[in-house]
Motif scaffolding. Structure first.
Motif, PDB file in Angstrom:
ATOM      1  N   LYS A   1       0.853  -1.193   0.000  1.00  0.00           N
ATOM      2  CA  LYS A   1       0.000   0.000   0.000  1.00  0.00           C
ATOM      3  C   LYS A   1       0.883   1.235   0.000  1.00  0.00           C
ATOM      4  CE  LYS A   1      -3.748   2.249   2.587  1.00  0.00           C
ATOM      5  NZ  LYS A   1      -4.721   2.084   3.701  1.00  0.00           N
ATOM      6  N   VAL A   2       0.538   2.203  -0.853  1.00  0.00           N
ATOM      7  CA  VAL A   2       1.269   3.464  -0.918  1.00  0.00           C
ATOM      8  C   VAL A   2       0.243   4.588  -0.794  1.00  0.00           C
ATOM      9  CG1 VAL A   2       1.259   3.388  -3.452  1.00  0.00           C
ATOM     10  CG2 VAL A   2       2.905   4.833  -2.258  1.00  0.00           C
ATOM     11  N   THR A   3       0.457   5.479   0.170  1.00  0.00           N
ATOM     12  CA  THR A   3      -0.617   6.390   0.533  1.00  0.00           C
ATOM     13  C   THR A   3      -0.102   7.735   1.039  1.00  0.00           C
ATOM     14  OG1 THR A   3      -2.604   6.596   1.929  1.00  0.00           O
ATOM     15  CG2 THR A   3      -0.739   5.428   2.883  1.00  0.00           C
ATOM     16  N   GLU A   4      -0.891   8.782   0.797  1.00  0.00           N
ATOM     17  CA  GLU A   4      -0.712  10.121   1.367  1.00  0.00           C
ATOM     18  C   GLU A   4       0.474  10.899   0.802  1.00  0.00           C
ATOM     19  OE1 GLU A   4      -0.828   9.890   5.623  1.00  0.00           O
ATOM     20  OE2 GLU A   4      -2.645   8.675   5.637  1.00  0.00           O
ATOM     21  N   PHE A   5       0.963  10.523  -0.381  1.00  0.00           N
ATOM     22  CA  PHE A   5       2.040  11.304  -0.990  1.00  0.00           C
ATOM     23  C   PHE A   5       1.473  12.535  -1.693  1.00  0.00           C
ATOM     24  CE2 PHE A   5       4.229   7.408  -0.168  1.00  0.00           C
ATOM     25  CZ  PHE A   5       5.521   7.838   0.136  1.00  0.00           C
ATOM     26  N   PRO A   6       2.201  13.654  -1.688  1.00  0.00           N
ATOM     27  CA  PRO A   6       1.675  14.882  -2.285  1.00  0.00           C
ATOM     28  C   PRO A   6       1.356  14.755  -3.771  1.00  0.00           C
ATOM     29  CG  PRO A   6       3.590  15.367  -0.912  1.00  0.00           C
ATOM     30  CD  PRO A   6       3.502  13.876  -1.023  1.00  0.00           C
ATOM     31  N   LYS A   7       2.095  13.927  -4.502  1.00  0.00           N
ATOM     32  CA  LYS A   7       1.885  13.793  -5.940  1.00  0.00           C
ATOM     33  C   LYS A   7       1.350  12.393  -6.266  1.00  0.00           C
ATOM     34  CE  LYS A   7       3.172  17.862  -7.578  1.00  0.00           C
ATOM     35  NZ  LYS A   7       4.427  17.987  -8.313  1.00  0.00           N
ATOM     36  N   VAL A   8       2.225  11.451  -6.559  1.00  0.00           N
ATOM     37  CA  VAL A   8       1.814  10.161  -7.127  1.00  0.00           C
ATOM     38  C   VAL A   8       2.218   9.017  -6.207  1.00  0.00           C
ATOM     39  CG1 VAL A   8       1.919   8.702  -9.180  1.00  0.00           C
ATOM     40  CG2 VAL A   8       2.192  11.178  -9.413  1.00  0.00           C
ATOM     41  N   GLY A   9       1.331   8.055  -6.074  1.00  0.00           N
ATOM     42  CA  GLY A   9       1.666   6.881  -5.265  1.00  0.00           C
ATOM     43  C   GLY A   9       2.748   6.035  -5.925  1.00  0.00           C
ATOM     44  N   VAL A  10       2.461   5.507  -7.115  1.00  0.00           N
ATOM     45  CA  VAL A  10       3.435   4.745  -7.906  1.00  0.00           C
ATOM     46  C   VAL A  10       3.576   5.444  -9.241  1.00  0.00           C
ATOM     47  CG1 VAL A  10       3.996   2.546  -8.998  1.00  0.00           C
ATOM     48  CG2 VAL A  10       2.820   2.571  -6.781  1.00  0.00           C
ATOM     49  N   TYR A  11       4.795   5.864  -9.575  1.00  0.00           N
ATOM     50  CA  TYR A  11       5.054   6.627 -10.795  1.00  0.00           C
ATOM     51  C   TYR A  11       6.113   5.901 -11.627  1.00  0.00           C
ATOM     52  CZ  TYR A  11       6.843  10.285 -13.872  1.00  0.00           C
ATOM     53  OH  TYR A  11       7.255  10.994 -14.965  1.00  0.00           O
ATOM     54  N   ALA A  12       5.801   5.683 -12.923  1.00  0.00           N
ATOM     55  CA  ALA A  12       6.741   4.999 -13.807  1.00  0.00           C
ATOM     56  C   ALA A  12       7.027   5.865 -15.023  1.00  0.00           C
ATOM     57  CB  ALA A  12       6.170   3.656 -14.246  1.00  0.00           C
ATOM     58  N   LEU A  13       8.299   5.913 -15.418  1.00  0.00           N
ATOM     59  CA  LEU A  13       8.738   6.687 -16.574  1.00  0.00           C
ATOM     60  C   LEU A  13       9.822   5.899 -17.299  1.00  0.00           C
ATOM     61  CD1 LEU A  13       8.941   9.374 -18.229  1.00  0.00           C
ATOM     62  CD2 LEU A  13      10.695  10.090 -16.588  1.00  0.00           C
ATOM     63  N   GLY A  14       9.637   5.667 -18.596  1.00  0.00           N
ATOM     64  CA  GLY A  14      10.654   4.967 -19.371  1.00  0.00           C
ATOM     65  C   GLY A  14      10.792   3.510 -18.976  1.00  0.00           C
ATOM     66  N   THR A  15       9.680   2.765 -19.012  1.00  0.00           N
ATOM     67  CA  THR A  15       9.704   1.355 -18.629  1.00  0.00           C
ATOM     68  C   THR A  15       9.200   0.482 -19.776  1.00  0.00           C
ATOM     69  OG1 THR A  15       7.460   1.222 -17.731  1.00  0.00           O
ATOM     70  CG2 THR A  15       9.192   2.031 -16.255  1.00  0.00           C
ATOM     71  N   ASP A  16       9.604  -0.772 -19.737  1.00  0.00           N
ATOM     72  CA  ASP A  16       9.090  -1.781 -20.662  1.00  0.00           C
ATOM     73  C   ASP A  16       8.770  -3.034 -19.853  1.00  0.00           C
ATOM     74  OD1 ASP A  16       8.445  -2.985 -23.203  1.00  0.00           O
ATOM     75  OD2 ASP A  16      10.364  -4.045 -23.103  1.00  0.00           O
ATOM     76  N   ARG A  17       7.551  -3.547 -20.049  1.00  0.00           N
ATOM     77  CA  ARG A  17       7.076  -4.739 -19.330  1.00  0.00           C
ATOM     78  C   ARG A  17       7.058  -4.534 -17.811  1.00  0.00           C
ATOM     79  NH1 ARG A  17      10.337  -7.158 -23.368  1.00  0.00           N
ATOM     80  NH2 ARG A  17      11.983  -7.449 -21.856  1.00  0.00           N
ATOM     81  N   LEU A  18       6.695  -3.356 -17.382  1.00  0.00           N
ATOM     82  CA  LEU A  18       6.464  -3.113 -15.960  1.00  0.00           C
ATOM     83  C   LEU A  18       5.175  -3.812 -15.534  1.00  0.00           C
ATOM     84  CD1 LEU A  18       6.926  -1.498 -13.246  1.00  0.00           C
ATOM     85  CD2 LEU A  18       5.437   0.247 -14.258  1.00  0.00           C
ATOM     86  N   THR A  19       5.195  -4.449 -14.358  1.00  0.00           N
ATOM     87  CA  THR A  19       3.993  -5.017 -13.762  1.00  0.00           C
ATOM     88  C   THR A  19       3.714  -4.330 -12.433  1.00  0.00           C
ATOM     89  OG1 THR A  19       4.313  -7.192 -14.790  1.00  0.00           O
ATOM     90  CG2 THR A  19       2.923  -7.108 -12.837  1.00  0.00           C
ATOM     91  N   VAL A  20       2.494  -3.812 -12.286  1.00  0.00           N
ATOM     92  CA  VAL A  20       2.023  -3.274 -11.011  1.00  0.00           C
ATOM     93  C   VAL A  20       0.784  -4.084 -10.642  1.00  0.00           C
ATOM     94  CG1 VAL A  20       1.222  -1.261  -9.743  1.00  0.00           C
ATOM     95  CG2 VAL A  20       2.929  -0.995 -11.560  1.00  0.00           C
ATOM     96  N   GLN A  21       0.873  -4.828  -9.562  1.00  0.00           N
ATOM     97  CA  GLN A  21      -0.161  -5.814  -9.257  1.00  0.00           C
ATOM     98  C   GLN A  21      -0.487  -5.836  -7.769  1.00  0.00           C
ATOM     99  OE1 GLN A  21      -0.284  -9.484 -11.590  1.00  0.00           O
ATOM    100  NE2 GLN A  21      -0.016 -10.619  -9.689  1.00  0.00           N
ATOM    101  N   ARG A  22      -1.780  -5.827  -7.480  1.00  0.00           N
ATOM    102  CA  ARG A  22      -2.272  -5.886  -6.089  1.00  0.00           C
ATOM    103  C   ARG A  22      -1.667  -4.781  -5.223  1.00  0.00           C
ATOM    104  NH1 ARG A  22      -1.260 -11.108  -7.525  1.00  0.00           N
ATOM    105  NH2 ARG A  22       0.670 -11.099  -6.332  1.00  0.00           N
ATOM    106  N   VAL A  23      -1.537  -3.609  -5.806  1.00  0.00           N
ATOM    107  CA  VAL A  23      -1.085  -2.428  -5.076  1.00  0.00           C
ATOM    108  C   VAL A  23      -2.305  -1.585  -4.715  1.00  0.00           C
ATOM    109  CG1 VAL A  23       0.148  -0.224  -5.306  1.00  0.00           C
ATOM    110  CG2 VAL A  23       1.222  -2.359  -6.089  1.00  0.00           C
TER     111      VAL A  23
END
Length: 356
Positions: free
Chosen positions: A122-144
């Motif tokens: 769990k990622v919570t209460e950040f001023p901007k983005v919880g999970v941020y991705a830039l310049g990725t290939d085959r990224l998996t974000v699961q059960r977050v």
């Protein structure tokens, strides 16, 4: 290594094996365990490409940046909580923390970071983005779980072949999930090469899901409720247009929260699925119900010119089930209704009439 760490490592390895349904990692791909009170970032920095960083239950006040290919950052479900540093605590001068984000996965436009997995935390209460991705290939974000972040819950830009599955995004300031080509440059839509967004729960955000200036992806089996708008597919005057994607088998219900207008959008309330400035998009087998509002974007499934006047063209809206949406179940505000196809939908009302 202390006896305490060895004990935790043995337990965590067993838990990890059970969690992913395979044997524990081999010697060439190690599992690194983070205990409450320890720094996740330090362990990520020490890990090698292909390793797993397993974060045990607890609350961790820090931001984490991942730049290594094949790395897995995995918690133990919602008991593993990532939050901003406490007020007055020393922050990193650059990077994810300084930008106000929780977890960042960062590659480069010409050399993306590949095969990273973020899961079960769990990622919570950040001023901007919880999970941020830039310049990725085959990224998996699961059960977050990404709750109550200031801008987006989970976001990605400049990336390809991502998988976003079984996540929960609630109460974020803008979109629960936001995927785009490039948020800072006015350029044409990019090919995601088959990104998949499926089985996510999107609730109480400004917009449940925004797909902006992207092509070749699938949005399927998601549930969006209690947002100001359920789902947006957004294009503009740049070439190629956003589109060539599929929105199917989603439940989009009662997204009736009120959100004030912005520089790009009028006020939002009561919007189900909105296509604006998109082309060649298939919207099919969705259930869209219970939307009520007087915004120009209100309605069940809505086609609308982009904010710079670009039309939505050659989209097909077929086989959807719509009910109790106002001002109508199907709304086509394009000047040339024949440019988009509406067929085999179950609905009670449309603007203009005759689309049901």
């Amino acid at each position: 290594m202390t006896k305490r760490h060895i004990t935790y490592l043995a337990c965590a390895t067993t838990l990890f094996g059970a969690l992913i349904g395979t044997a524990p990692a081999s010697a060439s791909h190690r599992i690194h365990v983070v205990l409450p009170g320890e720094s996740i970032q330090k362990v990520v920095d020490a890990a090698q490409a292909g390793d797993t960083v397993l974060v045990l239950p607890g609350t961790y006040h820090e931001s984490i940046t991942v730049r290594k290919p094949g790395l897995t950052l995995r918690g133990m479900g919602q008991r593993t909580v990532i939050k901003p540093a406490a007020p007055g605590a020393k922050k990193a001068p650059i990077g994810c923390d300084a930008a106000g984000n929780g977890i960042c996965v960062i590659g480069a436009k010409t050399k993306p970071v590949t095969d990273v997995t973020i899961a079960d935390l769990k990622v919570t209460e950040f001023p901007k983005v919880g999970v941020y991705a830039l310049g990725t290939d085959r990224l998996t974000v699961q059960r977050v779980t990404a709750d109550n972040n200031g801008q987006w819950g989970i976001s990605q830009e400049h990336s390809t072949r991502g998988v976003f599955r079984e996540n929960t995004a609630r109460g974020n300031g803008d979109a629960g999930m936001f995927l785009a080509n490039n948020v800072k440059a006015e350029v044409g839509a990019s090919d995601t090469k088959g990104t998949v967004i499926e089985r996510n729960h999107l609730e109480g955000n400004r917009i449940g899901l925004t797909v902006r200036r992207l092509r070749n992806l699938t949005v399927a089996h998601n549930y969006a409720t209690g947002n100001c708008a359920g789902m947006f597919v957004v294009g503009d005057e740049n070439k190629p247009k956003a589109g060539a994607l599929t929105v199917s088998d989603n439940r989009v219900e009662q997204n009736n929260k009120y959100c004030a207008k912005t520089a790009r959008l009028p006020f939002l309330q009561g919007s189900g699925i909105v296509l604006t400035g998109a082309e060649n998009t298939l919207v099919t087998r969705n259930t869209v119900a219970g939307h009520q509002g007087t915004s120009p974007l209100s309605g069940g499934i809505v086609l609308f010119k982009s904010m710079v006047g670009v039309t939505s063209e050659r989209n097909r809206i077929t086989g959807n089930r719509l009910e109790s949406n106002s001002p109508a179940d199907l709304v086509n505000q394009e000047a040339t209704a024949s440019a988009n196809a509406f067929d085999a939908n179950t609905c009670g009302s449309s603007k203009p009439s005759g689309l049901c």
